[in-house]
Write a protein that holds these residues in place. Structure first.
Motif, PDB file in Angstrom:
ATOM      1  N   LEU A 174       0.826  -1.202   0.000  1.00  0.00           N
ATOM      2  CA  LEU A 174       0.000   0.000   0.000  1.00  0.00           C
ATOM      3  C   LEU A 174       0.859   1.250   0.000  1.00  0.00           C
ATOM      4  CD1 LEU A 174      -2.809   1.278   0.158  1.00  0.00           C
ATOM      5  CD2 LEU A 174      -2.662   1.090   2.663  1.00  0.00           C
ATOM      6  N   THR A 175       2.024   1.198   0.632  1.00  0.00           N
ATOM      7  CA  THR A 175       2.904   2.365   0.688  1.00  0.00           C
ATOM      8  C   THR A 175       3.384   2.799  -0.684  1.00  0.00           C
ATOM      9  OG1 THR A 175       4.748   0.856   1.118  1.00  0.00           O
ATOM     10  CG2 THR A 175       3.715   1.911   3.030  1.00  0.00           C
ATOM     11  N   GLU A 176       3.327   1.902  -1.676  1.00  0.00           N
ATOM     12  CA  GLU A 176       3.795   2.215  -3.024  1.00  0.00           C
ATOM     13  C   GLU A 176       2.644   2.427  -4.003  1.00  0.00           C
ATOM     14  OE1 GLU A 176       6.514  -0.829  -4.275  1.00  0.00           O
ATOM     15  OE2 GLU A 176       7.612  -0.799  -2.372  1.00  0.00           O
ATOM     16  N   ASP A 177       1.417   2.393  -3.522  1.00  0.00           N
ATOM     17  CA  ASP A 177       0.260   2.493  -4.407  1.00  0.00           C
ATOM     18  C   ASP A 177      -0.174   3.943  -4.568  1.00  0.00           C
ATOM     19  OD1 ASP A 177      -2.875   2.479  -4.883  1.00  0.00           O
ATOM     20  OD2 ASP A 177      -2.113   0.524  -5.536  1.00  0.00           O
ATOM     21  N   PRO A 178      -0.469   4.390  -5.794  1.00  0.00           N
ATOM     22  CA  PRO A 178      -0.842   5.794  -5.995  1.00  0.00           C
ATOM     23  C   PRO A 178      -2.175   6.177  -5.340  1.00  0.00           C
ATOM     24  CG  PRO A 178      -1.092   4.537  -8.031  1.00  0.00           C
ATOM     25  CD  PRO A 178      -0.360   3.661  -7.073  1.00  0.00           C
ATOM     26  N   LEU A 179      -3.009   5.177  -5.003  1.00  0.00           N
ATOM     27  CA  LEU A 179      -4.296   5.467  -4.376  1.00  0.00           C
ATOM     28  C   LEU A 179      -4.243   5.333  -2.853  1.00  0.00           C
ATOM     29  CD1 LEU A 179      -6.715   3.651  -6.861  1.00  0.00           C
ATOM     30  CD2 LEU A 179      -6.118   6.076  -6.789  1.00  0.00           C
ATOM     31  N   ARG A 180      -3.048   5.285  -2.302  1.00  0.00           N
ATOM     32  CA  ARG A 180      -2.888   5.044  -0.865  1.00  0.00           C
ATOM     33  C   ARG A 180      -3.742   5.977  -0.021  1.00  0.00           C
ATOM     34  NH1 ARG A 180      -0.071   7.641   3.015  1.00  0.00           N
ATOM     35  NH2 ARG A 180       0.602   6.434   4.864  1.00  0.00           N
ATOM     36  N   ASP A 181      -3.723   7.272  -0.284  1.00  0.00           N
ATOM     37  CA  ASP A 181      -4.450   8.220   0.554  1.00  0.00           C
ATOM     38  C   ASP A 181      -5.956   7.976   0.474  1.00  0.00           C
ATOM     39  OD1 ASP A 181      -2.065   9.327   1.321  1.00  0.00           O
ATOM     40  OD2 ASP A 181      -2.206  11.067  -0.015  1.00  0.00           O
ATOM     41  N   GLU A 182      -6.445   7.650  -0.727  1.00  0.00           N
ATOM     42  CA  GLU A 182      -7.869   7.355  -0.870  1.00  0.00           C
ATOM     43  C   GLU A 182      -8.231   6.077  -0.116  1.00  0.00           C
ATOM     44  OE1 GLU A 182      -9.755   7.738  -4.737  1.00  0.00           O
ATOM     45  OE2 GLU A 182      -7.977   8.786  -5.483  1.00  0.00           O
ATOM     46  N   VAL A 183      -7.362   5.080  -0.186  1.00  0.00           N
ATOM     47  CA  VAL A 183      -7.595   3.830   0.534  1.00  0.00           C
ATOM     48  C   VAL A 183      -7.723   4.096   2.031  1.00  0.00           C
ATOM     49  CG1 VAL A 183      -6.543   1.636   1.219  1.00  0.00           C
ATOM     50  CG2 VAL A 183      -6.472   2.354  -1.169  1.00  0.00           C
ATOM     51  N   LEU A 184      -6.771   4.834   2.584  1.00  0.00           N
ATOM     52  CA  LEU A 184      -6.773   5.087   4.026  1.00  0.00           C
ATOM     53  C   LEU A 184      -7.947   5.969   4.438  1.00  0.00           C
ATOM     54  CD1 LEU A 184      -2.953   5.587   4.663  1.00  0.00           C
ATOM     55  CD2 LEU A 184      -4.359   3.567   5.156  1.00  0.00           C
ATOM     56  N   ASP A 185      -8.327   6.907   3.592  1.00  0.00           N
ATOM     57  CA  ASP A 185      -9.471   7.761   3.896  1.00  0.00           C
ATOM     58  C   ASP A 185     -10.749   6.926   3.969  1.00  0.00           C
ATOM     59  OD1 ASP A 185     -10.767  10.489   4.130  1.00  0.00           O
ATOM     60  OD2 ASP A 185     -11.771   9.719   2.335  1.00  0.00           O
ATOM     61  N   PHE A 186     -10.957   6.062   2.989  1.00  0.00           N
ATOM     62  CA  PHE A 186     -12.158   5.224   3.007  1.00  0.00           C
ATOM     63  C   PHE A 186     -12.103   4.223   4.158  1.00  0.00           C
ATOM     64  CE2 PHE A 186     -14.607   1.460   1.659  1.00  0.00           C
ATOM     65  CZ  PHE A 186     -15.860   2.054   1.572  1.00  0.00           C
ATOM     66  N   ALA A 187     -10.929   3.640   4.393  1.00  0.00           N
ATOM     67  CA  ALA A 187     -10.786   2.675   5.488  1.00  0.00           C
ATOM     68  C   ALA A 187     -11.165   3.301   6.823  1.00  0.00           C
ATOM     69  CB  ALA A 187      -9.357   2.153   5.540  1.00  0.00           C
ATOM     70  N   GLY A 188     -10.807   4.571   7.015  1.00  0.00           N
ATOM     71  CA  GLY A 188     -11.165   5.247   8.252  1.00  0.00           C
ATOM     72  C   GLY A 188     -12.662   5.341   8.451  1.00  0.00           C
ATOM     73  N   ARG A 189     -13.414   5.453   7.367  1.00  0.00           N
ATOM     74  CA  ARG A 189     -14.876   5.487   7.454  1.00  0.00           C
ATOM     75  C   ARG A 189     -15.443   4.120   7.811  1.00  0.00           C
ATOM     76  NH1 ARG A 189     -16.635   7.285   1.773  1.00  0.00           N
ATOM     77  NH2 ARG A 189     -18.698   6.829   2.678  1.00  0.00           N
ATOM     78  N   VAL A 190     -14.735   3.063   7.426  1.00  0.00           N
ATOM     79  CA  VAL A 190     -15.232   1.702   7.625  1.00  0.00           C
ATOM     80  C   VAL A 190     -14.918   1.177   9.017  1.00  0.00           C
ATOM     81  CG1 VAL A 190     -15.023  -0.690   6.836  1.00  0.00           C
ATOM     82  CG2 VAL A 190     -15.056   1.181   5.164  1.00  0.00           C
ATOM     83  N   THR A 191     -13.724   1.451   9.511  1.00  0.00           N
ATOM     84  CA  THR A 191     -13.242   0.776  10.721  1.00  0.00           C
ATOM     85  C   THR A 191     -13.651   1.463  12.013  1.00  0.00           C
ATOM     86  OG1 THR A 191     -11.126   1.959  10.579  1.00  0.00           O
ATOM     87  CG2 THR A 191     -11.270  -0.193   9.502  1.00  0.00           C
ATOM     88  N   VAL A 192     -14.220   2.633  11.936  1.00  0.00           N
ATOM     89  CA  VAL A 192     -14.629   3.359  13.138  1.00  0.00           C
ATOM     90  C   VAL A 192     -16.131   3.167  13.354  1.00  0.00           C
ATOM     91  CG1 VAL A 192     -14.817   5.613  14.232  1.00  0.00           C
ATOM     92  CG2 VAL A 192     -12.790   5.052  12.889  1.00  0.00           C
TER      93      VAL A 192
END
Length: 264
Positions: A174-192
């Motif tokens: 994930l650290t090398e993926d261009p969509l990393r920030d979008e992934v983490l932003d969406f993940a934050g909506r899911v895991t909380v």
């Protein structure tokens, strides 16, 4: 010396090897169980943990004194539509066999039959192969352009990996993926505040229409790590599979019911 022991099933996978190496770097013991029972000297081992598939875990976790946390089997159905972008039903295999439309059908927390798109319910395994009353998830069909695996600890993504692009294996940290920030932003909506245990794997992806959606949740103690960082993956596994008495009240609803194993 670290007193914890990581137990592995007889079928040691690439993830098992990676976790074993990470455990040894910490001074942990690593023990491969040679068959579907725990040696007497290892039963109730202090500080045990486990990485294994669900069937093997069911066979040995009790003897190891372990608790195993996983997402509730109907977890996907509890999520709001804006996190899934599809309708998902929690039902029985007998009911799913009545489907007269294509659908994606899967067992929630095991691999009792293949998870895939079925043209209709008649193509699902029959009662001679799989019991009528097992739980299944029946989902509308959507197409993911890219999919990611995230190891989550206490609501925080500890490590992640891209694993599919256009349905083909495409493994990148994930650290090398261009969509990393979008992934983490969406993940934050899911895991909380969406009803997950303290240690879990969540798979998410971007649909072909550009929306982000949850694919599924998986038990950390049984999930492949793809290109996730092995040390961070191990952190999550050790939290997800540990001595039963170590789990605090918030995780109790997520403990996997373990069958009674009768030995000769």
């Amino acid at each position: 010396m670290n007193t914890r022991t990581l137990f592995l099933s007889p079928r040691v996978t690439a993830t098992g090897h990676a976790l074993a190496d990470a455990a040894r770097r910490r001074g942990m013991r690593v023990e491969v169980l040679r068959d579907w029972r725990v040696p007497v000297e290892s039963r109730g081992a202090a500080g045990a943990s486990l990485y294994a598939g669900p069937l093997f875990a069911d066979a040995v976790a009790g003897e190891l004194g372990l608790g195993l946390v996983e997402a509730p089997p109907d977890w996907l159905t509890r999520l709001p539509y804006e996190l899934t972008y599809r309708d998902v039903e929690f039902t029985t295999l007998a009911e799913a066999r009545q489907l007269r439309r294509p659908a994606f059908v899967k067992p929630p927390n095991d691999k009792s039959f293949p998870a895939r798109i079925y043209p209709d319910g008649s193509r699902l395994p029959g009662p001679d192969a799989v019991d009528d009353d097992i739980a299944v998830l029946v989902s509308d069909i959507v197409t993911f352009a890219v999919e990611y695996r995230l190891f989550v600890l206490d609501g925080e993504v500890r490590t992640g990996s891209r694993y599919l692009t256009d349905g083909q294996l495409d493994v990148v940290p994930l650290t090398e993926d261009p969509l990393r920030d979008e992934v983490l932003d969406f993940a934050g909506r899911v895991t909380v505040d969406h009803g997950l245990p303290s240690a879990i794997v969540v798979d998410i992806g971007r649909l072909t229409d550009g929306n982000w959606a949850v694919v599924e949740a998986n038990a950390a103690w049984a999930s492949g790590h793809y290109a996730c960082d092995p040390d961070a993956t191990l952190d999550v596994v050790l939290q997800a599979a540990r001595p039963a008495q170590e789990f605090t009240a918030p995780d109790h609803p997520f403990l996997r019911p373990l069958p009674t194993v009768i030995r000769d």
